[in-house]
Scaffold this motif. Structure first.
Motif, short mmCIF file in Angstrom:
data_model
loop_
_atom_site.label_atom_id
_atom_site.label_comp_id
_atom_site.label_asym_id
_atom_site.label_seq_id
_atom_site.Cartn_x
_atom_site.Cartn_y
_atom_site.Cartn_z
N GLY A 1 0.81 -1.21 0.00
CA GLY A 1 0.00 0.00 0.00
C GLY A 1 0.84 1.26 0.00
N GLY A 2 1.89 1.29 0.82
CA GLY A 2 2.76 2.45 0.86
C GLY A 2 3.48 2.68 -0.46
N ALA A 3 3.97 1.61 -1.06
CA ALA A 3 4.65 1.74 -2.34
C ALA A 3 3.68 2.20 -3.43
CB ALA A 3 5.27 0.39 -2.73
N PHE A 4 2.45 1.72 -3.39
CA PHE A 4 1.46 2.13 -4.39
C PHE A 4 1.14 3.61 -4.27
CE2 PHE A 4 -3.09 2.78 -5.41
CZ PHE A 4 -3.00 2.62 -6.78
N VAL A 5 0.91 4.08 -3.05
CA VAL A 5 0.60 5.50 -2.84
C VAL A 5 1.77 6.37 -3.31
CG1 VAL A 5 0.14 7.26 -1.10
CG2 VAL A 5 -1.02 5.07 -0.98
N GLY A 6 2.99 5.98 -2.98
CA GLY A 6 4.15 6.75 -3.43
C GLY A 6 4.27 6.77 -4.94
N GLY A 7 4.02 5.64 -5.60
CA GLY A 7 4.09 5.59 -7.05
C GLY A 7 3.04 6.45 -7.71
N VAL A 8 1.81 6.45 -7.18
CA VAL A 8 0.73 7.27 -7.74
C VAL A 8 1.05 8.75 -7.57
CG1 VAL A 8 -1.69 7.92 -7.46
CG2 VAL A 8 -1.05 5.52 -7.49
N ILE A 9 1.54 9.15 -6.40
CA ILE A 9 1.88 10.56 -6.18
C ILE A 9 2.96 11.01 -7.15
CG2 ILE A 9 2.94 12.15 -4.53
CD1 ILE A 9 1.54 10.61 -2.30
N ALA A 10 3.98 10.19 -7.36
CA ALA A 10 5.03 10.55 -8.30
C ALA A 10 4.49 10.70 -9.71
CB ALA A 10 6.13 9.48 -8.27
N LEU A 11 3.62 9.80 -10.12
CA LEU A 11 3.05 9.86 -11.46
C LEU A 11 2.20 11.11 -11.64
CD1 LEU A 11 2.78 8.36 -14.14
CD2 LEU A 11 0.81 7.16 -13.20
N LEU A 12 1.40 11.46 -10.64
CA LEU A 12 0.58 12.67 -10.73
C LEU A 12 1.44 13.92 -10.80
CD1 LEU A 12 -2.30 11.81 -8.22
CD2 LEU A 12 -2.38 11.77 -10.72
N LEU A 13 2.53 13.95 -10.06
CA LEU A 13 3.43 15.10 -10.12
C LEU A 13 4.05 15.26 -11.51
CD1 LEU A 13 5.29 14.87 -6.67
CD2 LEU A 13 3.60 16.58 -7.38
N VAL A 14 4.44 14.15 -12.12
CA VAL A 14 5.03 14.21 -13.46
C VAL A 14 4.01 14.72 -14.47
CG1 VAL A 14 5.98 12.82 -15.34
CG2 VAL A 14 6.73 12.41 -13.01
N LEU A 15 2.79 14.23 -14.42
CA LEU A 15 1.75 14.69 -15.34
C LEU A 15 1.43 16.16 -15.12
CD1 LEU A 15 -0.68 11.62 -15.29
CD2 LEU A 15 1.03 12.21 -17.02
N THR A 16 1.45 16.63 -13.88
CA THR A 16 1.21 18.05 -13.59
C THR A 16 2.30 18.92 -14.20
OG1 THR A 16 0.07 17.48 -11.53
CG2 THR A 16 0.86 19.74 -11.77
N ILE A 17 3.55 18.50 -14.07
CA ILE A 17 4.66 19.25 -14.65
C ILE A 17 4.54 19.28 -16.17
CG2 ILE A 17 7.16 19.26 -14.98
CD1 ILE A 17 7.43 18.09 -12.17
N ALA A 18 4.18 18.17 -16.78
CA ALA A 18 4.08 18.10 -18.23
C ALA A 18 2.99 19.03 -18.76
CB ALA A 18 3.80 16.66 -18.67
N ARG A 19 1.88 19.14 -18.04
CA ARG A 19 0.79 20.01 -18.49
C ARG A 19 1.08 21.49 -18.24
NH1 ARG A 19 -4.44 16.60 -16.17
NH2 ARG A 19 -4.27 14.83 -17.61
N ALA A 20 1.99 21.79 -17.31
CA ALA A 20 2.27 23.18 -16.97
C ALA A 20 3.06 23.90 -18.05
CB ALA A 20 3.03 23.25 -15.64
N VAL A 21 3.81 23.16 -18.89
CA VAL A 21 4.65 23.76 -19.92
C VAL A 21 4.18 23.25 -21.28
CG1 VAL A 21 6.98 24.11 -20.78
CG2 VAL A 21 6.58 23.88 -18.32
N PRO A 22 3.44 24.04 -22.05
CA PRO A 22 2.98 23.57 -23.36
C PRO A 22 4.09 23.60 -24.39
CG PRO A 22 2.31 25.85 -23.02
CD PRO A 22 2.98 25.40 -21.75
N GLY A 23 3.87 22.87 -25.49
CA GLY A 23 4.80 22.93 -26.62
C GLY A 23 5.56 21.65 -26.85
N ALA A 24 6.04 21.00 -25.81
CA ALA A 24 6.82 19.77 -25.97
C ALA A 24 6.49 18.82 -24.83
CB ALA A 24 8.32 20.07 -26.00
N PRO A 25 5.27 18.25 -24.81
CA PRO A 25 4.85 17.44 -23.66
C PRO A 25 5.70 16.20 -23.45
CG PRO A 25 3.28 17.26 -25.48
CD PRO A 25 4.21 18.37 -25.82
N LEU A 26 6.14 15.55 -24.52
CA LEU A 26 6.96 14.35 -24.33
C LEU A 26 8.28 14.70 -23.65
CD1 LEU A 26 6.38 12.41 -27.67
CD2 LEU A 26 5.40 11.95 -25.43
N LEU A 27 8.89 15.79 -24.09
CA LEU A 27 10.13 16.22 -23.46
C LEU A 27 9.91 16.58 -22.00
CD1 LEU A 27 13.09 17.09 -23.53
CD2 LEU A 27 12.34 19.31 -24.42
#
Length: 364
Positions: free
Chosen positions: A147-173
């Motif tokens: 459970g702890g590992a799952f919560v940590g993995g989900v939080i990390a994934l959500l942070l990455v997606l938030t960063i990617a959406r914050a800067v338009p133009g090159a989402p894959l990068l």
């Protein structure tokens, strides 16, 4: 009865219909899956046989069959103990984790349409590691560790997606760079926990767990990891044809009746669950999700209907081979995470060079 316009579009634009002859020849051959499944069986038998105490493969087959069929015992008690109690749970766990990690890499690469995507590169593994060591720090384990590992993995994934959406133009990068930043942040927090952990009671278990190893494999750990790996894996495999449509772009996916955002969240949630379960029972084993799916695409093409199941099978065989090498290369067992990194890091450098135009340019 005539087909609807949507049906016609689906047939004319599906990845299978526009695939190259090489993809069509290999991608539609069901014998490919059977061949890789046979490879897993052969690798498993070899892993059960080799070690400090060698057991003949024919005795292993009779021993395993004897658990179901009324066969005459030709094996010794020592062979039975070594195979059934020591090696079998370890081999089964390596198959399960290898298949899960390779499947997560194939899904991530399909979702983001980038061969450099994986749970490790995108920071999910680091987040899961942080959640796991936090649970170990308070003295818990088992289901709490998953459970702890799952919560940590989900939080990390959500942070990455938030960063990617914050800067338009090159989402894959931005996804790759965001994963690097988030991974580094969680690694720093993992280092802080190891710094404050008690050096006599807590630190040894945390450090050993972080290096990645199957040395403590047991049927109990196999049972803990089976459900959170197998259930999301079945969901992902059932949706593999939709991943083909998703890779065509959001506009085409919407035109064919899919909801891209909802499908991505479902797939990425499955990835986080599988990664967290794998990290919880074996520690951090990197590079499997990056190396194996790319090798599969080089061999059979890019049709995800074949790439996902074949990646799971090849990942199971690959990690079983690596784990066997970790047992037999030296008298002191080598942590499996070290061997996968030694193999995966040079492969990642070669992949960066090969895809440098796509990575540093736009999404084209």
């Amino acid at each position: 009865m005539t087909s609807s316009p949507v049906d016609v579009t689906a047939r004319s634009t599906s990845p299978a219909s526009v695939s190259t002859p090489r993809q069509a020849r290999w991608g539609r051959n069901p014998l490919i899956i059977a061949g890789f499944a046979a490879l897993v069986v052969v690798v498993a038998l070899v892993a059960l046989a080799v070690g400090r105490y060698f057991v003949p493969p024919n005795e292993i087959v009779r021993l395993l069959a004897g658990q179901i069929l009324p066969l005459r015992e030709t094996w010794t008690q020592q062979e039975s103990t070594v195979v059934l109690d020591v090696r079998l749970p370890r081999v089964l766990l390596s198959i399960l984790i290898g298949a899960g990690l390779a499947l997560t890499g194939a899904v991530m690469q399909g979702v983001f349409r980038n061969p450099l995507a994986s749970a490790q590169i995108l920071g999910v593994s680091s987040g899961a590691s942080f959640g796991g060591v936090l649970v170990l720090l308070v003295g818990l384990g088992g289901i709490a560790l998953v459970g702890g590992a799952f919560v940590g993995g989900v939080i990390a994934l959500l942070l990455v997606l938030t960063i990617a959406r914050a800067v338009p133009g090159a989402p894959l990068l931005m996804i790759i760079l965001g994963g690097t930043v988030v991974g580094a942040m969680f690694q720093a927090m993992v280092s802080f926990i190891t710094y404050i952990a008690d050096p006599y009671s807590e630190l040894p278990s945390i450090v050993f767990w972080l290096m990645g190893s199957l040395a403590t494999a047991s049927y109990g750990k196999l049972a803990i990891a089976a459900v959170p790996i197998l259930l999301p894996a079945l969901v992902v495999l059932a949706l593999r044809w939709r991943l083909n449509i998703l890779s065509m772009g959001d506009e085409d996916a919407v035109a064919l009746g899919l909801r891209p955002q909802r499908l991505r969240l479902l797939l990425l949630g499955c990835v986080a669950m599988i990664t967290a379960a794998a990290v919880a029972v074996s520690g951090v084993i990197g590079w499997v999700g990056l190396v194996v799916p790319h090798l599969v695409r080089m061999m059979i093409g890019t049709d995800n209907r074949m790439v996902l199941p074949v990646s799971a099978l090849l990942g199971a065989a690959y990690l079983t081979v690596i784990d066997t090498l970790s047992r037999v290369l030296s008298t002191a067992e080598i942590p499996i995470g070290i061997l996968t990194a030694i193999i995966g890091a040079p492969f990642f450098v070669a992949l960066l060079i090969r895809n440098r135009t796509r990575l540093w340019g736009s999404d084209a």
